[in-house]
Design a protein around this motif. Structure first.
Motif, mmCIF file in Angstrom:
data_model
loop_
_atom_site.group_PDB
_atom_site.id
_atom_site.type_symbol
_atom_site.label_atom_id
_atom_site.label_comp_id
_atom_site.label_asym_id
_atom_site.label_seq_id
_atom_site.Cartn_x
_atom_site.Cartn_y
_atom_site.Cartn_z
ATOM 1 N N SER A 128 -4.214 0.712 13.484
ATOM 2 C CA SER A 128 -3.904 2.050 13.361
ATOM 3 C C SER A 128 -2.988 2.487 11.827
ATOM 4 C CB SER A 128 -3.361 2.800 14.553
ATOM 5 O OG SER A 128 -2.883 4.092 14.427
ATOM 6 N N ARG A 129 -1.988 1.643 12.041
ATOM 7 C CA ARG A 129 -1.158 1.743 10.818
ATOM 8 C C ARG A 129 -1.893 1.695 9.490
ATOM 9 N NH1 ARG A 129 4.031 -1.777 9.338
ATOM 10 N NH2 ARG A 129 4.687 -0.615 7.407
ATOM 11 N N LEU A 130 -2.802 0.522 9.536
ATOM 12 C CA LEU A 130 -3.455 0.167 8.276
ATOM 13 C C LEU A 130 -4.311 1.484 7.553
ATOM 14 C CD1 LEU A 130 -4.306 -1.787 5.959
ATOM 15 C CD2 LEU A 130 -6.074 -2.696 7.633
ATOM 16 N N GLN A 131 -5.012 2.249 8.765
ATOM 17 C CA GLN A 131 -6.022 3.092 8.606
ATOM 18 C C GLN A 131 -5.099 4.644 8.159
ATOM 19 O OE1 GLN A 131 -8.123 3.212 12.320
ATOM 20 N NE2 GLN A 131 -9.540 2.072 11.708
ATOM 21 N N GLN A 132 -3.934 4.564 8.697
ATOM 22 C CA GLN A 132 -3.251 5.695 8.197
ATOM 23 C C GLN A 132 -2.629 5.529 6.545
ATOM 24 O OE1 GLN A 132 0.080 5.790 11.051
ATOM 25 N NE2 GLN A 132 -1.151 6.988 12.669
ATOM 26 N N LEU A 164 0.735 -1.099 -0.076
ATOM 27 C CA LEU A 164 0.035 -0.080 -0.038
ATOM 28 C C LEU A 164 0.966 1.219 -0.015
ATOM 29 C CD1 LEU A 164 -2.726 -1.288 2.634
ATOM 30 C CD2 LEU A 164 -3.133 -0.762 -0.018
ATOM 31 N N GLU A 165 2.078 1.340 0.843
ATOM 32 C CA GLU A 165 2.995 2.169 0.691
ATOM 33 C C GLU A 165 3.577 2.360 -0.735
ATOM 34 O OE1 GLU A 165 3.731 4.630 3.031
ATOM 35 O OE2 GLU A 165 2.869 3.952 4.738
ATOM 36 N N ARG A 166 3.879 1.488 -1.317
ATOM 37 C CA ARG A 166 4.464 1.538 -2.685
ATOM 38 C C ARG A 166 3.415 2.039 -3.450
ATOM 39 N NH1 ARG A 166 7.482 -3.782 -4.285
ATOM 40 N NH2 ARG A 166 7.855 -2.757 -5.978
ATOM 41 N N LEU A 169 -10.201 -1.751 2.179
ATOM 42 C CA LEU A 169 -9.322 -1.508 3.054
ATOM 43 C C LEU A 169 -10.189 -1.272 4.341
ATOM 44 C CD1 LEU A 169 -6.450 0.377 1.790
ATOM 45 C CD2 LEU A 169 -6.433 -1.883 2.319
ATOM 46 N N THR A 170 -11.463 -0.496 4.295
ATOM 47 C CA THR A 170 -12.283 -0.292 5.544
ATOM 48 C C THR A 170 -12.681 -1.709 6.186
ATOM 49 O OG1 THR A 170 -12.658 1.698 5.092
ATOM 50 C CG2 THR A 170 -13.934 0.817 6.396
ATOM 51 N N GLU A 171 -13.121 -2.632 5.258
ATOM 52 C CA GLU A 171 -13.572 -3.946 5.703
ATOM 53 C C GLU A 171 -12.492 -4.616 6.120
ATOM 54 O OE1 GLU A 171 -17.230 -3.954 2.395
ATOM 55 O OE2 GLU A 171 -15.477 -4.919 1.871
ATOM 56 N N LEU A 172 -11.316 -4.869 5.581
ATOM 57 C CA LEU A 172 -10.335 -5.676 5.832
ATOM 58 C C LEU A 172 -9.717 -4.984 7.339
ATOM 59 C CD1 LEU A 172 -8.677 -7.499 4.419
ATOM 60 C CD2 LEU A 172 -7.107 -5.810 4.072
ATOM 61 N N SER A 173 -9.776 -3.600 7.711
ATOM 62 C CA SER A 173 -9.131 -3.328 8.945
ATOM 63 C C SER A 173 -10.106 -3.728 10.232
ATOM 64 C CB SER A 173 -9.230 -1.994 8.984
ATOM 65 O OG SER A 173 -10.540 -1.053 8.986
#
Length: 166
Positions: A95-99, A10-12, A81-85
């Protein structure tokens, strides 16, 4: 481990989209400067980045599937991503995933706005070119006086740039 891989991807993806945003800004200036060769170069660079983004997106989908398997979900769900979180229970990881999600979302929104602006600039350039050609070349048998459309002597083979009858 699977979540770490997903976060890295996701960062990449965000980095690649930030590069696209930089190219969009460069494209805007190139369009305004009417530099066709520069525009072609930018489009080639965008094409390479889009290929990279496609590959990263495939890897992201695989990492998400691996993560789902790790938490006990065997089906191949296509979760955002919301469902995954919601499936991440460690507060720090969540928190890191949501950021990362928020950062990527903001980048994509800015890229969408930049692309919309560039599309409008290109449309305006094309309209201006069409108008300029009409002024330079003129229309066949163009009369520069007004004739009512119902007059028998009036005939135009090509409607003007601002023909509202369309």
């Amino acid at each position: 481990m699977a979540l770490t891989r997903l976060l890295e991807l996701l960062e990449r993806l965000d980095e690649a989209h930030l590069q696209m945003l930089d190219l969009a800004a460069l494209k805007k200036q190139t369009i305004m400067d009417n530099k066709v060769d520069g525009l072609i170069d930018i489009m080639n660079r965008e094409s390479k980045l889009m290929k990279l983004i496609g590959q990263l997106e495939e890897q992201r989908a695989e990492a998400a599937f691996t993560f789902l398997q790790g938490v006990g979900i065997r089906s191949n769900l296509n979760l955002n991503l919301t469902e995954l979180s919601r499936l991440v229970f460690d507060p720090e990881d969540k928190s890191r995933l949501q950021q990362v999600q928020q950062k990527l979302s903001n980048t994509l929104h800015r890229l969408k706005k930049a692309n919309e602006l560039n599309q409008k600039l290109i449309e305006q350039s094309l309209t201006f070119i069409d108008y300029s050609l009409d002024l330079l070349v003129g229309r066949p048998n163009q009369d520069f006086t007004y004739h009512h459309p119902s007059d028998k002597g009036y005939s135009s083979t090509r409607p003007g740039l601002f023909d509202a009858r369309g």
